[in-house]
Enzyme design. Structure first.
Site, PDB file in Angstrom:
ATOM      1  N   SER A  75     -53.499  34.540 -13.731  1.00  0.00           N
ATOM      2  CA  SER A  75     -54.777  33.766 -13.412  1.00  0.00           C
ATOM      3  C   SER A  75     -54.978  32.315 -13.957  1.00  0.00           C
ATOM      4  O   SER A  75     -56.193  32.294 -14.275  1.00  0.00           O
ATOM      5  CB  SER A  75     -55.982  34.704 -13.668  1.00  0.00           C
ATOM      6  OG  SER A  75     -55.914  34.927 -14.973  1.00  0.00           O
ATOM      7  N   TYR A 139     -53.038  29.464  -7.489  1.00  0.00           N
ATOM      8  CA  TYR A 139     -53.832  30.594  -8.098  1.00  0.00           C
ATOM      9  C   TYR A 139     -54.799  31.084  -6.759  1.00  0.00           C
ATOM     10  O   TYR A 139     -54.687  32.135  -6.442  1.00  0.00           O
ATOM     11  CB  TYR A 139     -54.552  30.422  -9.348  1.00  0.00           C
ATOM     12  CG  TYR A 139     -55.274  31.486  -9.680  1.00  0.00           C
ATOM     13  CD1 TYR A 139     -55.106  32.955  -9.704  1.00  0.00           C
ATOM     14  CD2 TYR A 139     -56.728  31.415  -9.812  1.00  0.00           C
ATOM     15  CE1 TYR A 139     -55.928  33.732 -10.117  1.00  0.00           C
ATOM     16  CE2 TYR A 139     -57.668  32.324  -9.989  1.00  0.00           C
ATOM     17  CZ  TYR A 139     -57.373  33.526 -10.033  1.00  0.00           C
ATOM     18  OH  TYR A 139     -57.943  34.709 -10.745  1.00  0.00           O
ATOM     19  N   ASN A 168     -67.094  33.183 -13.711  1.00  0.00           N
ATOM     20  CA  ASN A 168     -66.569  33.147 -15.166  1.00  0.00           C
ATOM     21  C   ASN A 168     -66.526  34.453 -15.893  1.00  0.00           C
ATOM     22  O   ASN A 168     -67.746  34.560 -16.579  1.00  0.00           O
ATOM     23  CB  ASN A 168     -66.829  31.874 -15.757  1.00  0.00           C
ATOM     24  CG  ASN A 168     -66.174  30.456 -15.151  1.00  0.00           C
ATOM     25  OD1 ASN A 168     -66.539  30.369 -14.017  1.00  0.00           O
ATOM     26  ND2 ASN A 168     -65.459  30.153 -16.101  1.00  0.00           N
ATOM     27  N   HIS A 187     -59.679  30.056 -22.094  1.00  0.00           N
ATOM     28  CA  HIS A 187     -60.955  30.101 -21.667  1.00  0.00           C
ATOM     29  C   HIS A 187     -61.829  29.509 -22.618  1.00  0.00           C
ATOM     30  O   HIS A 187     -61.573  29.663 -24.100  1.00  0.00           O
ATOM     31  CB  HIS A 187     -61.203  31.421 -21.234  1.00  0.00           C
ATOM     32  CG  HIS A 187     -60.336  32.079 -20.198  1.00  0.00           C
ATOM     33  ND1 HIS A 187     -59.277  32.880 -20.427  1.00  0.00           N
ATOM     34  CD2 HIS A 187     -60.585  31.769 -19.011  1.00  0.00           C
ATOM     35  CE1 HIS A 187     -58.835  32.878 -19.246  1.00  0.00           C
ATOM     36  NE2 HIS A 187     -59.447  32.400 -18.132  1.00  0.00           N
ATOM     37  N   ILE A 205     -63.704  19.156 -25.315  1.00  0.00           N
ATOM     38  CA  ILE A 205     -64.407  19.359 -24.211  1.00  0.00           C
ATOM     39  C   ILE A 205     -63.849  18.675 -23.036  1.00  0.00           C
ATOM     40  O   ILE A 205     -63.671  17.319 -23.093  1.00  0.00           O
ATOM     41  CB  ILE A 205     -65.784  18.770 -24.133  1.00  0.00           C
ATOM     42  CG1 ILE A 205     -66.747  20.007 -25.254  1.00  0.00           C
ATOM     43  CG2 ILE A 205     -66.444  18.755 -22.922  1.00  0.00           C
ATOM     44  CD1 ILE A 205     -68.057  19.597 -25.556  1.00  0.00           C
TER      45      ILE A 205
HETATM   46  N1  UDP Z   1     -62.951  23.828 -20.960  1.00  0.00           N
HETATM   47  C1  UDP Z   1     -63.313  22.886 -21.943  1.00  0.00           C
HETATM   48  N2  UDP Z   1     -62.504  23.106 -23.107  1.00  0.00           N
HETATM   49  C2  UDP Z   1     -61.809  24.317 -23.265  1.00  0.00           C
HETATM   50  C3  UDP Z   1     -61.508  25.182 -22.255  1.00  0.00           C
HETATM   51  C4  UDP Z   1     -62.426  25.176 -21.011  1.00  0.00           C
HETATM   52  O1  UDP Z   1     -64.011  22.111 -21.902  1.00  0.00           O
HETATM   53  O2  UDP Z   1     -60.812  24.309 -24.441  1.00  0.00           O
HETATM   54  C5  UDP Z   1     -64.026  23.801 -19.928  1.00  0.00           C
HETATM   55  C6  UDP Z   1     -62.976  23.958 -18.644  1.00  0.00           C
HETATM   56  O3  UDP Z   1     -62.608  22.452 -18.140  1.00  0.00           O
HETATM   57  C7  UDP Z   1     -63.985  24.349 -17.424  1.00  0.00           C
HETATM   58  C8  UDP Z   1     -64.975  25.388 -18.258  1.00  0.00           C
HETATM   59  O4  UDP Z   1     -64.844  25.062 -19.682  1.00  0.00           O
HETATM   60  O5  UDP Z   1     -64.901  23.210 -16.977  1.00  0.00           O
HETATM   61  C9  UDP Z   1     -64.559  26.718 -18.195  1.00  0.00           C
HETATM   62  O6  UDP Z   1     -63.226  26.860 -18.272  1.00  0.00           O
HETATM   63  P1  UDP Z   1     -62.344  28.327 -18.373  1.00  0.00           P
HETATM   64  O7  UDP Z   1     -61.032  27.845 -18.594  1.00  0.00           O
HETATM   65  O8  UDP Z   1     -63.147  29.226 -19.426  1.00  0.00           O
HETATM   66  O9  UDP Z   1     -62.216  28.941 -16.983  1.00  0.00           O
HETATM   67  P2  UDP Z   1     -62.168  28.536 -15.547  1.00  0.00           P
HETATM   68  O10 UDP Z   1     -63.441  27.800 -15.022  1.00  0.00           O
HETATM   69  O11 UDP Z   1     -61.028  27.717 -15.579  1.00  0.00           O
HETATM   70  O12 UDP Z   1     -62.181  29.905 -14.871  1.00  0.00           O
END
Ligand code: UDP
Length: 320
Positions: A75, A139, A168, A187, A205
């Protein structure tokens, strides 16, 4: 007896913890990303691949399976772009083998874990199940392929199914016994909490120039036990013959930006994060927020946990 494929994984193990309260459960998992120690007591466990018909046949011969719940998948969006073969093999071909053996044994109830990634880059504020699906990575495509296959199986073989499109998934079981544990972790919430525990130097970020209020991506975080409860309601409806082919979004209907999530983690933990502002992560849409109105109308499902409580449960788990 219910077969939970991928029951050792993050979402699967939380579902199993709820499901054992009312049903007998057998878990099939190959242990590739999950943890057998996360599976609730009293559950039969088979270690093996879902794409292996011999393993499936032995399970269907040994146990009177009423329904199959399928959580086992790869995933990670980025990994799927780099290694699509893995995703089409594990998420599509293996699921097809599972469905084929189910048809052979006349097992006609199926619950499938799908994803908001099927929507690609939506142009609406609140995504409903009618929002067009244009997945932008292997995916999301692999999940949508199975959704299409399920529809054809419904028409041709009378397979009844419920597809649940998660937004999420986050948080941990309220008991603190099980939670999110990926290796490597990608995540957002676990990464922030690991940093606040001193296990990471800083957090990054990804992207500050999105067209959102503060420039960072907006996501809809949904507690893993709320997801589990939705599966139980879907299963009951399937077993009572009330649903045939259904697709439901599962989210809170409220989006939070990455910055807001960082702020909430700081508030919940009382600790301060070191933040690095980095470039965008490829494949990230600016905003994904669900309307879960349909599953509310059909099953009365409403999420219980909000972001603060999601982070509180995750913090309890991570800090143990
Ligand atoms: N994100 C981030 N820094 C990190 C991990 C994730 O800024 O170290 C951001 C990512 O770009 C997305 C959001 O957090 O916009 C959620 O990402 P995650 O990987 O948790 O879940 P996804 O949305 O990919 O399923």
């Amino acid at each position: 007896m219910i077969l939970v494929v991928g029951g050792a994984g993050y979402i699967g193990s939380h579902l199993v913890k709820e499901l054992v309260l009312t049903e007998e459960v057998v878990v099939l998992d190959n242990g590739s990303t999950g943890h057998f120690s996360s599976i609730a007591d009293g559950v039969s466990i088979v270690q093996g691949d879902l794409g292996n018909p011999e393993v499936l046949k032995s399970i269907f011969t040994k146990y009177p399976i009423k329904a199959v719940m399928h959580f086992a998948a790869n995933s990670l969006i980025g990994e799927s772009v780099e290694n699509p073969l893995k995703y089409y093999k594990n998420n599509v071909a293996a699921t097809l083998a599972l469905l084929e053996t189910m048809m052979e044994f006349n097992i006609k109830n199926f619950i499938f874990s799908s994803t908001a990634a099927t929507y690609g880059i939506p142009t609406v504020d609140l995504i409903t199940e009618e929002t067009p699906t244009y997945p932008i990575n292997p995916y999301g495509k692999s999940k949508l392929m199975i959704e299409d296959i399920l529809e054809d199986f419904y028409d041709a073989y009378g397979l009844n199914y419920v597809v649940l499109r998660y937004f999420n998934a986050a948080g941990a079981h309220i008991s603190g016994e099980i939670g999110e544990r990926h290796d490597p972790e990608t995540h957002l919430i676990p990464i922030i909490l690991e940093h606040l525990l001193g296990e990471r130097e800083k957090i990054s970020i990804f992207g500050t120039d999105y067209e959102t209020s503060d420039g960072t991506c907006i996501r809809d975080y949904i507690h893993v036990t709320d997801l589990a409860k939705a599966h139980i309601l879907a299963l009951e409806a399937l077993l009572e013959g009330k649903v045939g082919k259904e697709i439901y979004n599962l989210g809170n209907g409220r989006g939070y930006s990455v910055k807001e999530v960082v702020d909430m983690c700081q508030k919940v933990t009382g600790r301060k994060a070191i933040i690095e502002y980095a470039k965008r992560r490829p494949g990230d849409p600016a905003k994904l927020v669900a309307s879960s109105q349909r599953i509310y109308e059909d099953f009365g499902w409403r999420p219980k946990y909000r972001l603060e409580e999601i982070i509180e449960t995750a913090w309890k788990w991570h800090s143990q």
